[in-house]
Design a protein around this motif. Sequence first.
Motif, PDB file in Angstrom:
ATOM      1  N   LEU A   1       6.924   5.511   3.002  1.00 37.89           N
ATOM      2  CA  LEU A   1       6.082   4.376   3.379  1.00 37.89           C
ATOM      3  C   LEU A   1       5.940   3.404   2.204  1.00 37.89           C
ATOM      4  O   LEU A   1       6.250   2.225   2.308  1.00 37.89           O
ATOM      5  CB  LEU A   1       4.704   4.856   3.854  1.00 37.89           C
TER       6      LEU A   1
ATOM      7  N   SER B   1      -1.116   2.764   4.634  1.00 42.24           N
ATOM      8  CA  SER B   1      -0.954   3.542   3.405  1.00 42.24           C
ATOM      9  C   SER B   1      -2.007   4.639   3.356  1.00 42.24           C
ATOM     10  O   SER B   1      -3.168   4.397   3.674  1.00 42.24           O
ATOM     11  CB  SER B   1      -1.134   2.619   2.198  1.00 42.24           C
ATOM     12  N   CYS B   2      -1.605   5.840   2.931  1.00 38.99           N
ATOM     13  CA  CYS B   2      -2.602   6.903   2.858  1.00 38.99           C
ATOM     14  C   CYS B   2      -3.443   6.761   1.598  1.00 38.99           C
ATOM     15  O   CYS B   2      -4.472   7.407   1.459  1.00 38.99           O
ATOM     16  CB  CYS B   2      -1.942   8.284   2.905  1.00 38.99           C
TER      17      CYS B   2
ATOM     18  N   CYS C   1      -0.920   6.912  -3.710  1.00 34.60           N
ATOM     19  CA  CYS C   1      -0.170   6.334  -4.830  1.00 34.60           C
ATOM     20  C   CYS C   1      -0.675   4.926  -5.126  1.00 34.60           C
ATOM     21  O   CYS C   1      -0.838   4.115  -4.212  1.00 34.60           O
ATOM     22  CB  CYS C   1       1.315   6.256  -4.508  1.00 34.60           C
TER      23      CYS C   1
ATOM     24  N   PRO D   1       1.264  12.756   2.615  1.00 28.91           N
ATOM     25  CA  PRO D   1       2.534  13.409   2.299  1.00 28.91           C
ATOM     26  C   PRO D   1       2.396  14.366   1.110  1.00 28.91           C
ATOM     27  O   PRO D   1       1.602  14.121   0.206  1.00 28.91           O
ATOM     28  CB  PRO D   1       3.451  12.232   1.944  1.00 28.91           C
TER      29      PRO D   1
ATOM     30  N   CYS E   1       1.482   1.871  -3.869  1.00 30.02           N
ATOM     31  CA  CYS E   1       1.443   1.724  -2.418  1.00 30.02           C
ATOM     32  C   CYS E   1       0.100   1.148  -1.986  1.00 30.02           C
ATOM     33  O   CYS E   1       0.021   0.294  -1.112  1.00 30.02           O
ATOM     34  CB  CYS E   1       1.685   3.078  -1.765  1.00 30.02           C
TER      35      CYS E   1
HETATM   36  S1  SF4 Z   1       3.679   6.106  -0.765  1.00 27.87           S
HETATM   37 FE1  SF4 Z   1       1.829   5.371   0.256  1.00 27.87          FE
HETATM   38  S2  SF4 Z   1       1.716   6.497   2.155  1.00 27.87           S
HETATM   39 FE2  SF4 Z   1       3.220   7.553   0.866  1.00 27.87          FE
HETATM   40  S3  SF4 Z   1       2.035   9.144  -0.206  1.00 27.87           S
HETATM   41 FE3  SF4 Z   1       2.001   7.341  -1.521  1.00 27.87          FE
HETATM   42  S4  SF4 Z   1       0.126   6.218  -0.919  1.00 27.87           S
HETATM   43 FE4  SF4 Z   1       0.567   7.698   0.710  1.00 27.87          FE
END
Ligand code: SF4
Lengths: 183, 595
Positions: B540, B492-493, B496, B349, B499
Amino acid sequence: MNKPLIATTSLAGCFGCHMSIMDLDDRILQLIELIEFNKSPINDIKTLSKECDIGIIEGGCANSDNIRLLKEFRKNCRVLIAVGECAIMGGLPAMRNNSASISECLQEAYIDCVSVQANDEGLIPNDEELPMLLDQVYPCHEIVKIDYFIPGCAPRADLIWDVLTALISGKKMELSYECFKFD
Amino acid sequence: MDTKTIKSESAAITAIIAGHNNNSTDLMDILIDVQERFRFISEEAVGIIAKAISSSISEVEQTLSFYHFLSRTPTGKYTVYLNNSAVAEMMGRDEIAQTFEEEAECEFGTVSEDGNIGLFHTSCIGMNDQEPSAIINQRVFTSLSRKGVIELVHAMKNGVEIDDLPGTGVRSNIIRPGPILTMEAQPAEILKKTVSRKPEDVIAEVRAANLRGRGGAGFLTAMKWQLCRAVKAERRYIFCNADEGEPGTFKDRVILTERPELLFAGMVIAGYAIGAAEGILYLRYEYKYMAEHLEDVLRQMREDGLLGKSAVAKQDFDFDIRIQFGGGSYVCGEESALLESAEGKRGEPRDRPPFPVEKGYLQQPTVVNNVETLCAVAKIMLKGSNWYRALGTVESTGTKLLSISGDCERPGVYEVEWGFNVNDILRMVGAEDVQAVQVSGPSGTCIASSEFNRRLAYEDLSTGGSMIVIGNQRDLLKDIVLNFTDFFISESCGSCVPCRAMTIQYKKKLEKILRGNGVAADIDQMLSWEKVMLVNRCGLGQTAANPILSTIRNFRELYNSRLRKHTDFVSEFDLSAAVRESCKITNRIPGPGGG
Ligand code: SF4
Ligand SMILES: Cc1cc2nc3c(=O)[nH]c(=O)nc-3n(C[C@H](O)[C@H](O)[C@H](O)COP(=O)(O)O)c2cc1C
């Protein structure tokens, strides 16, 4: 009234957090007006000789002796504080978690590493006096109950001062935004 | 491999890339093509691709490593992806997985020794109404039984062509059609009506209908269009978000199968309204089996003059639609991640602002709308905003497609007017003895019977459409909440920290409680971490703790009953286990208690 007793120790840490305590500079003199140190690297008292009011832990647990000492602190301190990244999260020593097994760590440290000299027999230290390495480096709160956490690497002296004086005086402590924001 | 095969492989890869005009923004398509042709993407292939599209090896690897269905190692001539959603587990997935392993003679995550069959887990594939299900080389096999799997693997071992493998395909399971799912007019009629009006009037009509986005966030569709139209730009884009990754959602699958003309008409309308030249359907890879059908529909629309130069016989309205496939990634349903992915990058994102309506696909103003939203648009243009507003409630106009699955007699797609309450729905689907309903998938909320009188509406219980019924026989925390938490961990990407890391901490706490070692403080801690989760960049991470948090709030007793009493701290640390390896290496015997 007796002065509150405080004990401090460094487990798998670098003594940086204790350096931060030293960073209190002349406030150390004010501090010893308020409290009395029991076991601590600061006064070089080696053993916990009394029940203490406050225990300060630097570093996480990387070996069996860290565990023993942490449990001893928990048993003998009314309030236990984890100070700094390593005590709270494992810190730099925890970089070995999930990346290398104990065998690989020891093999690299004592046998394979280019800077190893004079170990032609390929010995890995095994004296009974030595503590045994744990499979992972553990943060303190996974071993015993921790009452407070002072974040930072190392936490600033001011923060340590604020925590200790708040605890001793029983006053609520104001935590500034910077205490939580580290990027 | 001999040099001749290598040469012919490189030639094949080069041809694939040339088919995409050596375009770096087509990287996803290139990778998917190479993956499908060779069943993996080799180091050589990565090198060839990087060179041909004037990119770097690490950039190609970055994209490639992000998606579940792209692999750097061979995945077998037949690649089995078995869905691991909670509902699949409720429907007996474990036995199916075991049968696959026994028959194929390899474990999940590996390929059989002869390289014939690869077994892999994958997140929800949008088949919750017909679980257990699996994807094998783009074909979907549903309602798998032990016997069916034995036959299937037998056929694969005998080299049967994919199309001839035995098994049940996808059923649409429309149980209750409503205005959106009822075919009343051909796209030509709807589109002619549309282009006879000015784009501003089209937007005004959608505004008057008070249509809100059906992708989850409920943003006003007309406002999104207006914002995009207002930005000066050379080119604008309309994307249809058909990523449908939220476990338990499958209504877009049914629309795409049964009403693609309506959806494409909706895309043309949106394109006309915002002044776009291109519409892109971002379709999740799991739905690749629909590709041919959808391409046929688009071809027909082109033949009918509804797409292409002067589309719908409207001068200066040049508009066409193409399909962009994803590579298997839930977060790509998030609109800015979707655009990154469509540009051939990792589906991470973006930071916002700028929002896609200002700087979207290739930095141009872009509208992203859900499949159902665009179908509603088409119906509004056909029948008018007054008709639409008469459906539903004042604040939530129209209808909602629900994907209902789990412990009920009639799982499938139901189209209802907004305003239905949960009890009505449970009766409709034949659900009795219900413990909980998971509304809007793992990122939504898990409600108990005390809330079954709540109404589905933006002003009460808002939903993207997934409803999973959980019967009393289930262990809610172990069967559902843990599965959902794993889902977020794997999707999860990783950008962050909360996350990426706190989801794991949540899982550890939950497992500790499930092992009977939790204390009240563990629950307090999980609640206190909620604030930290809100700093995550996208939805997410912001909702990743919802399965745990909403069950703590609504099913506290389930947690309390598993807690240790009369103690405020329990450590699961085991000293003798922790020193076992180091003792072994140094030939030492641990003292009493391990130390
Ligand atoms: S909240 Fe999770 S999925 Fe969304 S950008 Fe951050 S790490 Fe990626
Ligand atoms: C993690 C995540 C996944 C999402 N998945 C989808 C999806 O599969 N389909 C969808 O339409 N919207 C999804 N969304 C919402 C989109 O970001 C976006 O709001 C939506 O596509 C806008 O369309 P709408 O206005 O028509 O609802 C997702 C959002 C997040 C944060």
